[in-house]
Design a protein around this motif. Structure first.
Motif: not given
Length: 430
Positions: A343-366
């Motif tokens: 993924f990509k985005f353009t900064g604007d001088g602000s602080k950003f938080r990036i959160i990723v949550g794995a979803i249980a489907t067929d495995g134990l994605f880490d």
């Protein structure tokens, strides 16, 4: 007199043979059919008809197995139910077979008789050999067998979640509305009285792919359990139930078969494995449906990164399992990581938080998150995070520079290529 003796002998043999033994030699123990270290329990276990390997008939009783010295004086008040179900496994802690589909066959006290708990049905159960058999046991004694530590009854491993159990100390369970339970990949060793086993070996249980698995690799290694008495196996694979247009009864002497020609992406297939013994081929083996992995995602490479233009941004990536490792692991930040999706985005001088949550489907994605700036051909490390475990949430905060392009890679935490799985990404200003 000889005719009478012969008739009695035939009758005795017929009665003795009218029982089916399911892994009664197992020495493993578990919390089924009852949990003796808690005051109350309610346990359901599923036995697929292919495993029972019989024809329709009346079940007259069940026998469960335990150590001959085990004490169950405070776990002896049982109510037993049986029924038919289309399920081959439970899907969650609340996926109970409804009480309306069960028949009460026994209510009373049981005992440990030289390592056996014999339950003679008060009402015979007509097994139709169409559905799978579900056995439910409710234990009603208010006290516990404190010396057992819950490990009393013999169980055997079964890959699917074929047992669902609840145990507690507060109240007797109502089978009409049982509380959430715990899934187990085992079930009780058991004898079914009243049914006669077929002479052919039972159908083997297919371990991979599991029933209706939706993300099978394109060159799968099919795997199955051994069947007692089997000398070989036959595997068929087709694009329809019972189809043989890809593999037609291939004879295999082991417990797996690796496909050398790749299947089509995002396509439905059916695999069937039967056992061959001296008495013939197993009957009515199930066609296991599965679906192959989806097409390679559009954001598989940095050059195809999904553009984030509005915040907060939230996206669920369901096809990450098909991401490739491209030119190899991404080692710009330390520690390095698998090349996942971008993924990509353009900064604007602000602080950003990036959160990723794995979803249980067929495995134990880490998942691991890597953040970079610059360009795809000249990435510069901003930061990476892999603090949580499988199926847990990861996040990283990034202080951006105005008009600077930032790239986010979400991949498996290891450098070696392992498949990603479904996840949700949230990017917001803080």
């Amino acid at each position: 007199m000889k005719r009478v003796l012969l008739l009695l002998l035939v009758l005795f043999v017929s009665i003795f043979d009218a029982q089916i033994n399911l892994n009664i030699g197992s020495t493993n123990v578990g919390s089924a059919p009852v949990s003796s270290f808690f005051s109350y329990s309610y346990v359901q276990q599923i036995y697929p008809k292919q495993e029972i390997n019989t024809t329709a008939g009346n079940i007259t009783g069940l026998i469960f197995y335990l150590d001959p010295s085990a004490t169950i004086n405070d776990s002896k008040d049982w109510t037993v139910y049986v029924g038919h179900t289309p399920k081959t496994a439970f899907t969650s802690g609340t996926d109970w077979v409804p009480a309306s589909q069960l028949t009460q066959v026994y209510s009373g006290t049981v005992s440990n008789n030289a390592g056996k708990v014999v339950v003679n049905f008060q009402n015979q159960f007509a097994y139709d050999n169409i559905g799978n058999l579900v056995v439910a046991v409710k234990e009603n004694s208010p006290s516990i067998d404190i010396n057992n530590f819950d490990n009393v009854f013999r169980v055997y491993s079964y890959p699917e979640n074929s047992t669902l159990y609840y145990r507690g100390d507060r109240t007797v369970v109502d089978p009409v509305s049982p509380p959430a339970g715990i899934l187990a990949k085992y079930k009780p060793a058991m004898t079914i009285s009243g049914l006669t086993p077929r002479q052919t070996a039972a159908c083997p249980f297919v371990n991979y792919p599991s029933y209706n698995f939706q993300k099978v690799v394109l060159t799968p290694d099919f795997k199955w359990d051994s069947s007692t008495g089997a000398t070989s196996y036959k595997i068929s694979l087709g694009t329809s139930a019972g189809g043989t247009d890809i593999i037609n009864g291939q004879v295999v002497t082991g417990n797996n078969y690796s496909l050398s020609t790749a299947l089509n992406r995002s396509s439905n297939y059916y695999v069937k494995v039967s056992a061959v013994s001296a008495n013939g081929e197993s009957q009515e083996c199930v066609n296991v449906p599965f679906k192959t992995i989806p097409p390679i995602p559009v954001n598989d490479a940095c050059s195809g990164a999904l553009q984030i233009s509005a915040f907060p941004y939230q996206y669920t990536q369901a096809d990450a399992v098909s991401a490739t490792n491209n030119a190899g692991s991404v080692s710009i930040c330390s520690p390095g990581m698998n090349d996942g999706v971008w993924f990509k985005f353009t900064g604007d001088g602000s602080k950003f938080r990036i959160i990723v949550g794995a979803i249980a489907t067929d495995g134990l994605f880490d998942p691991q998150i890597g953040v970079y700036k610059g360009s795809c051909t000249n990435l510069v490390c901003v930061g990476t995070v892999d603090d949580a475990g499988p199926l847990e949430q990861e996040y990283i905060d990034v202080q951006t520079e105005a008009s600077t392009e930032y790239y986010i890679n979400v991949g498996y935490f290891e450098i070696t290529d392992k498949p990603e799985d479904t996840f949700t990404i949230l990017v917001k200003k803080i």
